[in-house]
Design a protein around this motif. Sequence first.
Motif, PDB file in Angstrom:
ATOM      1  N   UNK A  55       0.824  -1.214   0.000  1.00  0.00           N
ATOM      2  CA  UNK A  55       0.000   0.000   0.000  1.00  0.00           C
ATOM      3  C   UNK A  55       0.861   1.267   0.000  1.00  0.00           C
ATOM      4  N   UNK A  56       2.171   1.080   0.080  1.00  0.00           N
ATOM      5  CA  UNK A  56       3.092   2.213   0.166  1.00  0.00           C
ATOM      6  C   UNK A  56       2.745   3.106   1.357  1.00  0.00           C
ATOM      7  N   UNK A  57       2.438   2.496   2.474  1.00  0.00           N
ATOM      8  CA  UNK A  57       2.119   3.273   3.671  1.00  0.00           C
ATOM      9  C   UNK A  57       3.131   2.939   4.766  1.00  0.00           C
ATOM     10  N   UNK A  58       3.001   3.644   5.889  1.00  0.00           N
ATOM     11  CA  UNK A  58       3.978   3.483   6.955  1.00  0.00           C
ATOM     12  C   UNK A  58       3.361   2.680   8.098  1.00  0.00           C
ATOM     13  N   UNK A  59       4.015   1.613   8.482  1.00  0.00           N
ATOM     14  CA  UNK A  59       3.470   0.731   9.514  1.00  0.00           C
ATOM     15  C   UNK A  59       3.284   1.473  10.858  1.00  0.00           C
ATOM     16  N   UNK A  60       4.148   2.472  11.103  1.00  0.00           N
ATOM     17  CA  UNK A  60       4.057   3.219  12.381  1.00  0.00           C
ATOM     18  C   UNK A  60       2.733   3.988  12.501  1.00  0.00           C
ATOM     19  N   UNK A  61       2.134   4.315  11.341  1.00  0.00           N
ATOM     20  CA  UNK A  61       0.888   5.093  11.368  1.00  0.00           C
ATOM     21  C   UNK A  61      -0.230   4.378  12.111  1.00  0.00           C
ATOM     22  N   UNK A  62      -0.147   3.060  12.136  1.00  0.00           N
ATOM     23  CA  UNK A  62      -1.239   2.292  12.714  1.00  0.00           C
ATOM     24  C   UNK A  62      -0.979   1.954  14.191  1.00  0.00           C
ATOM     25  N   UNK A  63       0.232   2.285  14.686  1.00  0.00           N
ATOM     26  CA  UNK A  63       0.570   1.960  16.084  1.00  0.00           C
ATOM     27  C   UNK A  63      -0.416   2.532  17.103  1.00  0.00           C
ATOM     28  N   UNK A  64      -0.851   3.813  16.942  1.00  0.00           N
ATOM     29  CA  UNK A  64      -1.808   4.331  17.942  1.00  0.00           C
ATOM     30  C   UNK A  64      -3.052   3.452  18.054  1.00  0.00           C
ATOM     31  N   UNK A  65      -3.553   2.988  16.914  1.00  0.00           N
ATOM     32  CA  UNK A  65      -4.735   2.117  16.929  1.00  0.00           C
ATOM     33  C   UNK A  65      -4.402   0.781  17.606  1.00  0.00           C
ATOM     34  N   UNK A  66      -3.245   0.222  17.251  1.00  0.00           N
ATOM     35  CA  UNK A  66      -2.852  -1.071  17.837  1.00  0.00           C
ATOM     36  C   UNK A  66      -2.679  -0.943  19.347  1.00  0.00           C
ATOM     37  N   UNK A  67      -2.098   0.188  19.778  1.00  0.00           N
ATOM     38  CA  UNK A  67      -1.914   0.409  21.222  1.00  0.00           C
ATOM     39  C   UNK A  67      -3.267   0.534  21.906  1.00  0.00           C
TER      40      UNK A  67
END
Lengths: 332, 271
Positions: A132-144
């Motif tokens: 998706x050419x996206x950054x995995x870190x972007x989803x960390x807040x949701x995962x946390x």
Amino acid sequence: MRNSLLNGAHWNSIEGENIMREIVIEVKDVMKQFPTGAFLHKKIQVLDEITFELEEGENLAIVGPNGSGKTTLLKILATIYLPDKGSVKIYDHDIFKDISKVRDMISFVSPALSFQKKLTLRETLKFFSGIQDSNIEDIYPFLEEIGLDQLMDERLEGFSEGQKAMTRLAIGMLKHPKILLLDEVTATLDVRRKEEVIDYIDKLDAKLDLTLGLIDHDPMVVDRLCHKILLLRRGGTILRFANVSDLFHEIPYRYDVKVYPRKPLKTKVLDSFGFPYEKLGDFVRFFTQSKKEVDEIHDKLFEKLEAEEIIEFSTSGLSLEDMYFFFLAKET
Amino acid sequence: MGYFGRLKSTVVRNLQVDLKYKFNLVIDVAWLILDIIAFTFLGAIVATTSIKNFEYNLADFLLVGVFFWALFGRAYDDTVLALQEEAARGTIGFLLVNNISIRTLLIARFFSSTVKTITIAMIFIFPILWAIGVIQVDLTLIPLIITLFFLSWIFMIGVSLLVSSLNVIFKRIGVLASLFLYALKIASGYYFPVEALDLFFPGLAQSVLQFPLTRCVYLLRELLILGRIHPNIANDILMISLGAVICIGLALIVMSQIEKLSAKWGTLEFY
């Protein structure tokens, strides 16, 4: 209202109000049949004459009984299926001609979608962020927020259904979609998780001005997240397409109280409650507009309970099924 | 992200998944070693009892075939089975909506299986063949050898896509796909020298030798066993390239049409 083409995109402008909103989803006369039989010679009608438009930021709930084509419609919007007739445009891109561009803008999340279960959560997210050419870190807040950050190096095969549902959602959000299509994503979640997910989608929607298209049987989810409802009949035709608030207002009740009497209650007794009702088999349903009216009816029912005239009673809010059957009955 | 970025991510993901199924890797290696043993003995026994006017040692002849098909047979099998496996795991829908088309998925599967089989071949087969003296490579011939392997690889991607397109329509064509691979192996001269066809069907061998894959194996045997460059190799490579381009071009066109049809039939995510 008039339609115009501006910068290659399709817009609706409201006369005199100087408000211009981009048409995000434009569905025209869509028909879908699925071939069956050994030689694919028979056809099953799934959707017919589906036409609607959705403006930027508007969220749509697709509601209907089993066999009304809800999931098929969502899958057409997600480009997994192509319609047999009619056209579907996403941000003015035709799904037949620009399927790749359309896929870049949408995320589709469904319990029917799965992942390689031998891979860990980290490997899976890394793969999807890669394509998706996206950054995995972007989803960390949701995962946390949902506690999945602790399971990053666990294989997905060990995840519970709830955790898998959250992972699907995380993959869907990872893409930063303009349109998020959700097929019963809260169905396998417990009440707390459901609340967390709805909250998160709500916040994300406010922040990114997403357009949502969802199927959900919970009126609370529809009420909180959606502006519009598309009611589909069995056989895949449109029963109603309108604003959520307008549809709710058209229905003359919000709650129903189901009463099981010991022996059939006389009409005179039922009338004395002062609320509309209907007799159905061995129970009676009273319809009320507000919680205050529910309390009022409860007081009277407790008296009947003490007098052993009724066995039990229960109260529930207006369901989407109720809404569907109300409009179906109104139509016929 | 461009097409090649998505392809690369899918290849990496396939390799990660393959590495998790270690038992399957052990089976692949065991299969190849058994092939080498069986064909070495077969070649040696046949050589002592018959063919006198044959230029190669028959065991060497067969083992080059083993090496060739070790590189492409597994990749073909994995690619043809890829849709079935992804469908069984329910992963196709997620790939589709993330812009991984069926074509990309299959090409990525072929790539990753090639990486896997090259690794296995280089670790387990090449050293064995080198040690027993089947392969005596002159370093100057390596570019030609790589070119022939590359053209065969392109051709086999096309073949795998074409067979997979049948898979999309008819579903579960495992036995048919195996039969097709078996026919390809026979036609390529895996089991016996194609020239031997002339003993039973005079003139047939020359026609079969024009088939790109057969031509490739024939030229590779000349290079690997005899260290000899065929006099018409430039023309041969041109014809093989043409065959490979036609094959992959046709496969991509067929596959894109099949994908559209399948999306209309509603069978794509379950293939």
